[in-house]
Design an enzyme around this catalytic site. Structure first.
Site: not given
Ligand code: IPM
Ligand code: MG
Length: 358
Positions: A142, A191, A223, A247, A251
């Site tokens: 990032y 990884k 993975d 990240d 999710d």
């Molecule tokens: C998160 C989001 C952010 C990230 C984006 C909006 C930059 O997806 O906080 O998980 O990737 O960190």
């Molecule tokens: Mg995110």
């Protein structure tokens, strides 16, 4: 207690969910005799539209001058054509880096009331889902070099992942400390079969493990981890991982708990000032329709009280109220499983109604 909170409503559903969280904070302040004041901060697409910059210096300064920062969400298709360094997300990344909040804590916990909303099989859910992802937040790909070059008549995109030992060590410590306060099991995700950064990561984690003999350290390739999270989430207590893996895995982890709309997060550095935000995005498709789930943001406010202001009773009070409204069957659309649902404002109101001193 008097605290000043920098508030970033942001884009999409950000303003609606943050308004509910602020109303909850005010109700808690009234109940326990605290004073919370708020300083508005423009960040993301809204700041770009107003100032031509997703995080003007003065806005970052307001955050640095506050006791903590509460954020809704940023971004949306409206800013798709904006150059990379002016994108709303860049404002968020600069804020995280500017505040030095390297440790992002994302709990994946199933609320028993929402077990049916999980896409996993009942027998998997019934084994329990309660783990935390500790995500490194201000390093890795990032924050490496990003550029696009012309080469032999075509473009090449370049993004660089780098980690220093000290960056790994400080997040590793948070992982071990977090595990020590919970089930004492830490899974380091990388990884290392491909990446140098990951081989260094693994070596540093094992070095640190000598200082934490009471914590059981395991290694897992990212993975495989993605697979294990859906196959057997009960095996995890604390996961520690680098920025991009965290990240993606967070999710996935949120989804198995029923809704991404419910998951809060805290981001902390070396001091007590933190950045608190739900992990979901700005959901522009439902923005302004009173359909959003404010619970992720309300629980983020609870985390702020717990971790930045050392007010555990007040944080418990919010979490109890959320549990009570779920017990009562209140659902926003994301967790209603096609059934009847209430709006964002109503959900906020019900939670406030259920705030009681323990
Ligand atoms: C998160 C989001 C952010 C990230 C984006 C909006 C930059 O997806 O906080 O998980 O990737 O960190
Ligand atoms: Mg995110």
């Amino acid at each position: 207690m008097k605290k000043n909170i920098a508030v970033i409503r942001g884009d999409g559903i950000g303003p609606e969910i943050v308004n509910e969280a602020i109303a909850v904070l005010d109700a808690v302040a009234a109940l326990y005799g605290h004073t919370f004041t708020y300083t508005d901060v423009d960040m993301g697409g809204a700041a770009y539209d107003k100032w031509g910059d997703p995080l003007p210096q003065e806005m970052l300064q307001r955050c640095l001058d506050s006791d903590s920062v509460l954020l809704g969400a940023v971004g949306g298709p409206k800013w798709d054509g904006v150059p990379g360094d002016k994108r709303p997300e860049k404002g968020l990344l600069r804020l995280r880096a500017g505040m030095g909040v390297y440790s992002n804590n994302r709990p994946a916990k199933i609320w028993p009331q929402l077990a049916a909303a999980s896409p996993l099989k009942r027998e998997v859910v019934d084994k329990g889902i309660d783990f935390i992802i500790v995500r490194e937040l201000i390093g890795g790909i990032y924050f490496g070099e990003h550029r696009t070059v012309e080469e032999n008549g075509q473009r090449r995109g370049i993004d660089t992942m780098t980690y220093t030992e000290s960056e790994i060590r400080r997040i590793g410590r948070i992982g071990f400390e977090t595990a020590r306060k919970r089930g004492k099991r830490l899974c380091s995700v990388e990884k290392s079969n491909v990446l140098d950064c990951s081989r260094l990561w693994k070596a540093v984690m094992h070095d640190l493990a000598k200082e934490y003999p009471d914590v059981e350290l395991s290694d897992m390739l990212v993975d495989n981890c993605a697979m294990q999270i859906v196959k057997d989430p009960a095996q995890f207590d604390v996961i520690v991982t680098e920025n991009m893996f965290g990240d993606i895995l967070s999710d996935e982890a949120s989804m198995i708990t029923g809704s991404i709309g419910m998951i809060p997060s805290s981001s902390l550095g070396d001091g007590t000032r933190g950045l608190y935000e739900p992990i979901h995005g700005s959901a522009p498709d439902i923005a302004g329709k009173d359909l959003a789930d404010p619970i992720g943001t309300i629980l983020s406010a609870a985390m702020m009280l717990r971790f930045s202001f050392d007010l555990p009773a007040e944080a418990d009070c919010i979490e109890r109220a959320v549990s009570a409204v779920l017990d009562a069957g209140c659902r926003t659309a994301d967790i209603a499983d096609g059934g009847p649902h209430i709006g964002c404002r109503e959900m906020g109101r019900r939670i406030r109604e259920n705030l009681t001193k323990g």
